[in-house]
Scaffold this motif. Structure first.
Motif, short mmCIF file in Angstrom:
data_model
loop_
_atom_site.label_atom_id
_atom_site.label_comp_id
_atom_site.label_asym_id
_atom_site.label_seq_id
_atom_site.Cartn_x
_atom_site.Cartn_y
_atom_site.Cartn_z
N PHE A 1 30.24 39.87 47.57
CA PHE A 1 30.51 39.19 46.11
C PHE A 1 29.72 38.05 45.72
CE2 PHE A 1 34.22 41.71 48.13
CZ PHE A 1 34.68 42.32 46.92
N GLY A 2 29.42 37.96 44.48
CA GLY A 2 28.81 36.91 44.13
C GLY A 2 29.47 35.51 44.33
N ALA A 3 30.94 35.76 43.83
CA ALA A 3 31.72 34.37 44.15
C ALA A 3 32.78 34.95 44.78
CB ALA A 3 32.25 34.09 42.78
N PRO A 4 32.61 34.78 46.28
CA PRO A 4 33.86 35.17 47.29
C PRO A 4 35.08 34.48 47.13
CG PRO A 4 31.79 34.61 48.40
CD PRO A 4 31.31 34.66 47.18
N TRP A 5 34.61 33.10 46.92
CA TRP A 5 35.72 31.93 46.71
C TRP A 5 36.85 32.42 45.92
CZ3 TRP A 5 36.39 29.64 42.20
CH2 TRP A 5 35.02 29.68 41.26
N MET A 6 36.55 33.30 44.70
CA MET A 6 37.50 33.73 43.82
C MET A 6 38.63 34.55 44.49
SD MET A 6 36.80 32.02 41.02
CE MET A 6 37.83 32.87 40.08
N LEU A 7 38.27 35.07 45.55
CA LEU A 7 39.36 35.98 46.07
C LEU A 7 40.26 35.03 46.69
CD1 LEU A 7 36.74 38.68 48.01
CD2 LEU A 7 38.20 38.96 45.81
N TRP A 8 40.14 33.99 46.99
CA TRP A 8 41.42 33.15 47.65
C TRP A 8 42.40 33.24 46.59
CZ3 TRP A 8 41.82 32.13 52.46
CH2 TRP A 8 40.69 32.27 53.48
N GLY A 9 41.99 33.34 45.36
CA GLY A 9 43.36 33.39 44.32
C GLY A 9 44.18 34.45 44.55
N VAL A 10 43.67 35.62 45.05
CA VAL A 10 44.43 36.78 45.46
C VAL A 10 45.65 36.55 46.28
CG1 VAL A 10 44.75 39.01 46.28
CG2 VAL A 10 42.91 38.39 44.77
N CYS A 11 45.55 35.48 47.26
CA CYS A 11 46.28 35.22 48.54
C CYS A 11 47.73 34.49 47.94
CB CYS A 11 45.50 34.57 49.39
SG CYS A 11 44.51 35.16 50.40
N PRO A 12 47.53 33.64 47.27
CA PRO A 12 48.89 32.91 46.76
C PRO A 12 49.71 33.97 45.73
CG PRO A 12 47.14 31.67 45.52
CD PRO A 12 46.47 32.80 46.73
N LEU A 13 49.17 34.84 45.06
CA LEU A 13 49.74 35.70 44.33
C LEU A 13 50.50 36.80 44.76
CD1 LEU A 13 46.80 36.13 41.46
CD2 LEU A 13 49.06 35.12 41.06
N LEU A 14 49.58 37.17 46.16
CA LEU A 14 50.43 38.12 46.93
C LEU A 14 51.73 37.42 47.71
CD1 LEU A 14 47.49 40.25 48.74
CD2 LEU A 14 49.37 41.00 46.96
#
Length: 485
Positions: free
Chosen positions: A425-438
């Motif tokens: 991923f180009g900006a893997p840190w953006m995936l951390w936004g998925v965790c609180p949503l889940l």
């Protein structure tokens, strides 16, 4: 072959008897198939036994099944128009008779429940009371033109030939045309209560096909999107949807007795009589064959996975869903098989991370499904579900759903920190936004199920509820940003 009801016969109107058929006429189903599915749901060995009994003829099969089924006749889907006709005939002083190819003991139980018939005649002593055999019996019993007959099928044409009045109920166009040619002005037709097309669509449960969108997860998770892969994934989606629909039909047939006493499931097509059990008996193998054919066209490995999915579904429907906790684990497995099917279809090796997330997440969804059912059960004043769960299990199920859902989020968080992900991923840190949503999505889902505000399967609810859809859109946004930034 004959049984008498406690109702005393009155003076015949015009000297004729009103004779009523059962399957497809008085009853919006078929008792042979009803008995088969009821007995099979109680004992899977009934399938082999039915094949053996059929060697002695349909009458022998009906007798064998009647001894092994237990159908509450009060919940069967009767046609109110036919009941009204019988009541009117009796009110005018006429005699009535239920004459059917259904096994005599079952026919008598139905007649005793309704209290509308002076006589009951059904299949017994090796004589299948249908078609020419029924016509001959009625002629010997009441005389030619000594009765009016209400029926529904081509087999009844022989009976209408010797009847005075002829009424068809929901008959096929070719049967109505044949009856008009034979009976002329004596023929009367009652149309089907509802067209079969919409009922079949409801039985297929196309809204449940949303679950099969999971076949696209491996392709998206590996950022492997090309026309060939997309076509293969679509094939997997179609194959699983057709196979899943065959499983839904099978499940509805096996659950007919229970569904008819359920506040919502009693409105399903087979339970309410919009579709006959006989229709379901041919519909589910046709759907299964079509699903397997599409899977084979994509590839032999997908065929194997889809076949395994159906076998697992059948095992769940026939037996496993009645075992506490086993049913939840099986539901989680069925969800995961959809993801495996997507990976197999496009030829990708699935990561352990993806499989772990899916098992934990889908176990949580299955636990939520049972939690919602127990909440409904409590509201209905009942204590024990068909799956063996008790109302007091709601707290444990809630804890399991939350714990398993949060474990899925934890596995996802560990996956995000993997070196391979950092490179992909180009900006893997953006995936951390998925965790609180889940975490929000799982917590809210469990809370609503505990409150009794979840009326659908959790996966369907997730895709149809506005708040849930917004969460899923935000998750998709974070994933897209992680790829493109």
């Amino acid at each position: 072959m004959t049984g008498a009801s406690p109702v005393a016969p009155g003076p015949a109107a015009g000297g004729r008897v009103l004779v009523v058929d059962l399957d497809g006429t008085l009853l919006r189903s078929d008792m042979l198939h009803e008995c088969f599915w009821n007995a099979l749901s109680r004992n899977p060995r009934v399938l082999a036994g039915s094949v053996a009994a059929l060697r002695g003829g349909r009458a022998a099969l009906k007798d064998w099944l009647a001894a092994r089924c237990d159908i509450p006749v009060a919940t069967l889907p009767y046609d109110p128009r036919v009941i009204a006709r019988v009541e009117a005939w009796r009110a005018a002083g006429g005699r009535t008779a239920l004459v059917t190819a259904t096994e005599a003991r079952i026919a008598r139980a139905i007649a005793d429940h309704l209290g509308l018939f002076d006589e009951v005649h059904g299949t017994a002593e090796g004589v299948n009371l249908k078609g020419a055999a029924k016509a001959d019996f009625l002629t010997r019993t009441y005389g030619a033109r000594g009765f009016d007959y209400i029926g529904d099928s081509a087999a009844d044409l022989a009976v209408w030939d010797v009847a005075e009045g002829a009424v068809s109920v929901g008959a096929a166009p070719r049967v109505r045309a044949a009856l008009d040619r034979r009976a002329g002005a004596r023929a009367e037709h009652l149309p089907p209560l509802a067209p079969a097309g919409p009922a079949i669509r409801r039985a297929l449960r196309p809204q449940q096909w949303l679950k099969n969108l999971l076949v696209f997860v491996p392709m998206l998770a590996n950022l492997h999107v090309d026309p060939a892969a997309l076509l293969a994934a679509v094939g997997a989606f179609v194959a699983l949807s057709l196979t899943a629909s065959s499983g839904y039909v099978l499940n509805d047939l096996l659950d007919l007795t229970d569904d008819r006493s359920h506040p919502r499931k009693r409105l399903r097509p087979f339970a309410q009589g919009s579709l006959s059990a006989a229709t379901g008996t041919w519909l589910f193998p046709v759907l299964l064959a079509a699903g397997l054919a599409v899977a084979l066209a994509v590839g032999p490995l997908l065929f194997a996975v889809v076949a395994l999915y159906f076998v697992a579904t059948m095992a769940y429907s026939v037996s496993l869903k009645r075992h506490t906790m086993v049913d939840i684990c099986m539901l989680a497995t069925l969800f995961t098989l959809r993801i495996i099917a997507g990976g197999v279809a496009i030829g990708l090796e699935l990561s352990v991370w993806l499989l772990a997330v899916s098992m934990f997440l889908f176990f949580a969804l299955a636990a939520v499904k049972r939690l919602a059912e127990l909440t409904d059960l409590q509201a209905a004043g009942r204590d024990v579900s068909r799956r063996g769960y008790r109302v007091e299990d709601r707290g444990v199920l809630s804890q399991m759903a939350v714990a398993s859902g949060y474990l899925a989020v934890l596995v996802l968080a560990l996956y995000i920190d993997e070196p391979g992900v950092q490179e992909k991923f180009g900006a893997p840190w953006m995936l951390w936004g998925v965790c609180p949503l889940l975490i929000f999505w799982i917590s809210r889902m469990v809370m609503l199920a505990a409150r009794g505000e979840m009326q659908d399967d959790p996966m369907v609810w997730a895709l149809e509820t506005p708040t849930s859809r917004k969460v899923l859109v935000l998750i998709a946004v974070f994933v897209v940003l992680a790829v493109v930034l």
